[in-house]
Design an enzyme around this catalytic site. Sequence first.
Site, PDB file in Angstrom:
ATOM      1  N   ARG A   7     102.856 -10.633  83.335  1.00 57.09           N
ATOM      2  CA  ARG A   7     103.222 -10.166  81.992  1.00 57.09           C
ATOM      3  C   ARG A   7     102.829  -8.714  81.812  1.00 57.09           C
ATOM      4  O   ARG A   7     103.593  -7.923  81.256  1.00 57.09           O
ATOM      5  CB  ARG A   7     102.572 -11.030  80.908  1.00 57.09           C
ATOM      6  CG  ARG A   7     103.087 -10.665  79.508  1.00 57.09           C
ATOM      7  CD  ARG A   7     102.463 -11.520  78.406  1.00 57.09           C
ATOM      8  NE  ARG A   7     103.186 -11.367  77.139  1.00 57.09           N
ATOM      9  CZ  ARG A   7     102.923 -10.434  76.231  1.00 57.09           C
ATOM     10  NH1 ARG A   7     101.956  -9.549  76.433  1.00 57.09           N
ATOM     11  NH2 ARG A   7     103.627 -10.366  75.120  1.00 57.09           N
ATOM     12  N   CYS A   8     101.644  -8.340  82.285  1.00 57.47           N
ATOM     13  CA  CYS A   8     101.192  -6.948  82.163  1.00 57.47           C
ATOM     14  C   CYS A   8     102.140  -5.985  82.872  1.00 57.47           C
ATOM     15  O   CYS A   8     102.302  -4.845  82.440  1.00 57.47           O
ATOM     16  CB  CYS A   8      99.789  -6.787  82.750  1.00 57.47           C
ATOM     17  SG  CYS A   8      98.476  -7.610  81.833  1.00 57.47           S
ATOM     18  N   MET A   9     102.751  -6.437  83.962  1.00 54.72           N
ATOM     19  CA  MET A   9     103.589  -5.560  84.785  1.00 54.72           C
ATOM     20  C   MET A   9     105.022  -5.441  84.278  1.00 54.72           C
ATOM     21  O   MET A   9     105.864  -4.880  84.989  1.00 54.72           O
ATOM     22  CB  MET A   9     103.615  -6.058  86.232  1.00 54.72           C
ATOM     23  CG  MET A   9     102.305  -5.931  86.958  1.00 54.72           C
ATOM     24  SD  MET A   9     102.503  -6.138  88.744  1.00 54.72           S
ATOM     25  CE  MET A   9     103.195  -7.790  88.830  1.00 54.72           C
TER      26      MET A   9
END
Length: 416
Positions: free
Chosen positions: A405-407
Site C-alpha cells: 500500500r505504501c508503494m
Amino acid sequence: MANGLYVHSEIGSLKKVCLHRPGEELLNLPPDELGRLLFDDVPFLEVAQAEHDKFAELLQEAGAEVVYLEKLTAEALDAAGSREEFTNQWLDESGLHGATARKAVKEFMDSITDTQTFVEKTIAGIRKNEIDLPANSTALLDEIIGHDADGESDLLIDPMPNTYFTRDPFAIVGKGVNLNRMYSVTRNRETLFGKYIFRDHPEYNDAPLWFRRDSAAHTEGGDVLNINAHTLAVGISQRTQAAAIDIMAQNMFWEKGDECEIDTIYAFDIPATRAFMHLDTVFTQIDVDKFTIHPAIMGTLRVFKLTKGATQGEVKIEEMNDTLEHILAMAMGLDAVKLIPCGGGDPVAAAREQWNDGSNTLCVAPGKICVYQRNSVTNDVLYKEGLDLLVVPSAELSRGRGGPRCMSMPFVREDL
C-alpha cells in the site's frame, strides 16, 4: 472523471495507479546518514528494482494501468514549460547553501536535456564530486558544507530515497487531491512532484486540492483511507497532526464543499511511534468486510467523528471510545467486520512481520490483495481466510519500511 482521478474506496477494482521505480537515490544512502534520510538499512538497488518491476507487473496483470511519478512530472513540466520554475523551487528546498554552489548545480541540472532524466536526477540527489566548483575560497567551503556541520558528508544535495513510497506525498480522495505537507524535511521535497503534476499535467491539472503543501500543519497519505464516497478515515499519528485534519475538514466540508463529496471524517488517535507510523500500518481494508490489522491496536480506541455543521465554517466533533471493529462497522454501515491480525496472533511472528509491513496490503479488487512474500505467517492466515494473494518479492523493497500500500497511489478505482 474530468481530471483523470476517481477513488471512492480502498477496495474497488484498481484501474490506474501511480508508482515510482526505485532509482539512483538508493545509491546515495551513506550508512552513517541513514537515520537522517529515514532508512534503517541500505537496499541492494538491482534487486529492489527487479522486485518493484514484479510488483508493477502483478498490478498490470490484475487490470491496472501503471503510471510513473517521474514520467508524469516530466510530462507536466514539458506541457506547461515550467521546468525553470521547478528547478528554482527544488533548489530553494534542497538545503544547498550559497550562491556559487547554487549556480554550479543549476548549470549542471540545466545541462540535462531529457526532462525525465532531469526529474530522476532531482530524486537521486547530487554528490560533491559531481559538480565542478572553484576551490579558491574558504567562503565556498562554507557554501558546500550544507546540512553537515562538520563538512564530512559527500552529499551536496540529499537524495529522496523514500520516493518509491508514493502513498505519502499526496492522497487521492474522490476526484481531488490532498497535496501534503510532510512530517520531515527529507520527505516533504517529494510533494513538489505532486504540485506540478496536479497543476500542469494536461490530464490532472484541474484536480481540486483538499489540502495544500504550504499548509501550517503536516499530514501524509498513509494516514488517509477512503471508506466510501462520503466517508474518510484519517490517522492522528506521528506523521499527521490533528490540526491538519481540521484543515481538511474545512476544505472538504466548506471551502470546496461544492466539489467534494466527503461529509464525514473519522479521525483515529493512534500512538505517535514509528511502529504505528501511519494509519495504514495499523489496518488496511482487503474486502468488503475484512481488514488486516496490527494486533497491538486491539482494545478501546479514541476516535473523533467530524461532520459538517449547520452554520458556515462549523465542524461538529463527536468523540467516541470504542473498538476498531465496532467503529469500522459503523462507518461502513455494516453489522460487523472481520479483523485479521498480522502474524495470526503469534506475538513473535506478529512483531517480526509487522516490522516488514505484514498488515500494509494493497487491495486491487475485493478479496484480491498484494502482499510481501516474506510475511509467510500472515500470508498463510490470509490464504485460509479465502483471500486471493498477489505475492510481491520483498527482500530489498522492505528495507525502506513500507509495504505494497505504501508503494502505490491509486488514481482510479471502479465503484463497488
